[in-house]
Design a protein around this motif. Structure first.
Motif, short mmCIF file in Angstrom:
data_model
loop_
_atom_site.label_atom_id
_atom_site.label_comp_id
_atom_site.label_asym_id
_atom_site.label_seq_id
_atom_site.Cartn_x
_atom_site.Cartn_y
_atom_site.Cartn_z
N VAL A 1 -7.63 27.14 8.27
CA VAL A 1 -8.91 27.41 7.59
C VAL A 1 -8.67 28.21 6.30
CG1 VAL A 1 -11.21 28.45 7.82
CG2 VAL A 1 -10.17 27.29 9.78
N ARG A 2 -7.69 29.13 6.32
CA ARG A 2 -7.35 29.87 5.09
C ARG A 2 -6.88 28.92 3.99
NH1 ARG A 2 -4.97 33.54 9.07
NH2 ARG A 2 -6.44 35.29 9.21
N GLU A 3 -6.10 27.92 4.37
CA GLU A 3 -5.64 26.91 3.39
C GLU A 3 -6.84 26.17 2.79
OE1 GLU A 3 -2.62 25.79 2.12
OE2 GLU A 3 -1.87 27.69 2.89
N LEU A 4 -7.82 25.88 3.65
CA LEU A 4 -9.03 25.19 3.17
C LEU A 4 -9.80 26.07 2.18
CD1 LEU A 4 -11.17 22.91 3.24
CD2 LEU A 4 -12.20 24.12 5.21
N VAL A 5 -9.90 27.36 2.47
CA VAL A 5 -10.60 28.28 1.56
C VAL A 5 -9.93 28.26 0.19
CG1 VAL A 5 -11.08 30.73 1.12
CG2 VAL A 5 -11.49 29.77 3.41
N ASP A 6 -8.60 28.30 0.18
CA ASP A 6 -7.84 28.25 -1.08
C ASP A 6 -8.08 26.93 -1.81
OD1 ASP A 6 -5.26 29.45 -2.62
OD2 ASP A 6 -5.00 27.29 -2.37
N ALA A 7 -8.01 25.83 -1.06
CA ALA A 7 -8.19 24.51 -1.68
C ALA A 7 -9.62 24.31 -2.20
CB ALA A 7 -7.84 23.41 -0.66
N THR A 8 -10.59 24.93 -1.54
CA THR A 8 -11.99 24.83 -1.97
C THR A 8 -12.18 25.42 -3.36
OG1 THR A 8 -12.78 24.88 0.31
CG2 THR A 8 -14.36 25.55 -1.37
N ILE A 9 -11.44 26.48 -3.65
CA ILE A 9 -11.51 27.11 -4.97
C ILE A 9 -10.80 26.27 -6.02
CG2 ILE A 9 -10.78 29.13 -6.33
CD1 ILE A 9 -10.92 30.73 -3.65
N ARG A 10 -9.66 25.71 -5.64
CA ARG A 10 -8.74 25.13 -6.63
C ARG A 10 -8.83 23.62 -6.81
NH1 ARG A 10 -3.18 27.00 -4.59
NH2 ARG A 10 -2.50 25.88 -6.46
#
Lengths: 204, 204
Positions: free
Chosen positions: B27-36
């Motif tokens: 889920v942390r990876e998804l949060v990062d990808a959501t921004i970028r």
């Protein structure tokens, strides 16, 4: 300072806002559900695989680093990756600030399970984040200023749920502005804050 | 205070840790990808629908509120929902603290795009969160103490990337302990912190 617009077209800005706002809200819901879920292990594993695949789709084309800052043609600052106010950052509540003619700034926000510190209470560092950002916005009205020092006085725990924060400039001395603010739950003030904010020296 | 174990079985605790740790990292990876992410609108909308469906599956059975605190049979505190250290909280980096015999505590953490404040720099409130939590852990070694005041001095911006924070108790006066710490990037100290931590009065 002249802001170079990154969103030359305001329609394009509005389109992206309408796309990414609801998308990030969906990710915020997932963050909350990840903490609170009690479903069986096999469902967790299935959802994990689904999210990993979705993330890979998003990463097919992405920024090299962090979001940074962009500008609209009207000079509006766009910080969608910001941990406090970022429209595209699922970590951000996101905070929305309001102000009146007196220079008072405030924000109302509902802090849920993802912002917990001590059981049932908002994390002290999250209280600090809300106040740091609010005081910075308050200090920078008209003149850009950066945080020099920030002092937080924790009067009692802040229960998770709706909180209100408010701040105002109480003094300006040369390049330094002093800002005071509070964080409150529905029963009153829980944290007091004072910040010294400094404007950069004029270029020689 | 006697801790009531919520994980009566340590094997069950270990099982849940092995399940939820990697899940939350995803889920942390998804949060990062959501921004970028810079993928096309239709991919964003497709991923949004996928995540909403996954979230609904997780919410089929969930805690009524926040995670709170639980205890293992050995008295270890389990705060998996915590915004600083929570294994199940995708907002938390999560912080992991180490300490030595002298009482010094420290943490090393890599802060990525989700922790941005000013462009390319860690949000001042995130610096505050790391230091608040570290100083609290340092103050509570042996005696449980709560944050009274926290003062942060921002020397310069902290670039996104690897940061190191360290803290130590510098004085104890009755129920008050004073703790000092710093946050550093690879080039040196960026933020200094001092906190006054107070132990609850003994019950009469």
């Amino acid at each position: 300072m002249t802001s170079i617009p990154d969103y030359v077209d305001l329609d394009e800005f509005d389109r992206q806002k309408a796309l990414y706002g609801p998308f990030t809200d969906t990710v915020r819901e997932l963050v909350d559900a990840t903490i609170r879920t009690e479903v069986d292990d096999e469902v967790i594993r299935e959802v994990q695989a689904t999210i990993a695949a979705a993330t890979a789709k998003l990463r097919a084309r992405q920024l090299d680093g962090a979001f940074g800052r962009r500008f609209t043609p009207t000079g509006q600052s766009v910080m969608w990756g910001n941990a406090g106010v970022g429209l595209r950052n699922a970590i951000a509540p996101p905070l929305v600030f309001e102000s009146d003619e007196s220079g008072r700034h405030w924000t109302d926000v509902n802090l849920g399970a993802a912002y917990e510190g001590p059981p049932g209470l908002v994390h002290g560092g999250v209280c600090a984040l809300v106040l740091d950002h609010l005081l910075g916005v308050t200090a920078s009205k008209g003149t850009r200023r950066f945080t020099g020092t920030l002092t937080l006085r924790y009067l009692r725990g802040t229960p998770l749920g709706p909180v209100h924060a408010t701040a105002t400039i109480v003094g300006v001395d040369g390049r330094k502005a002093t800002v005071r603010g509070t964080l409150s739950d529905p029963d009153g003030v829980t944290v007091e804050a004072e910040g010294i904010f400094i404007s950069p020296a004029a270029p020689n």
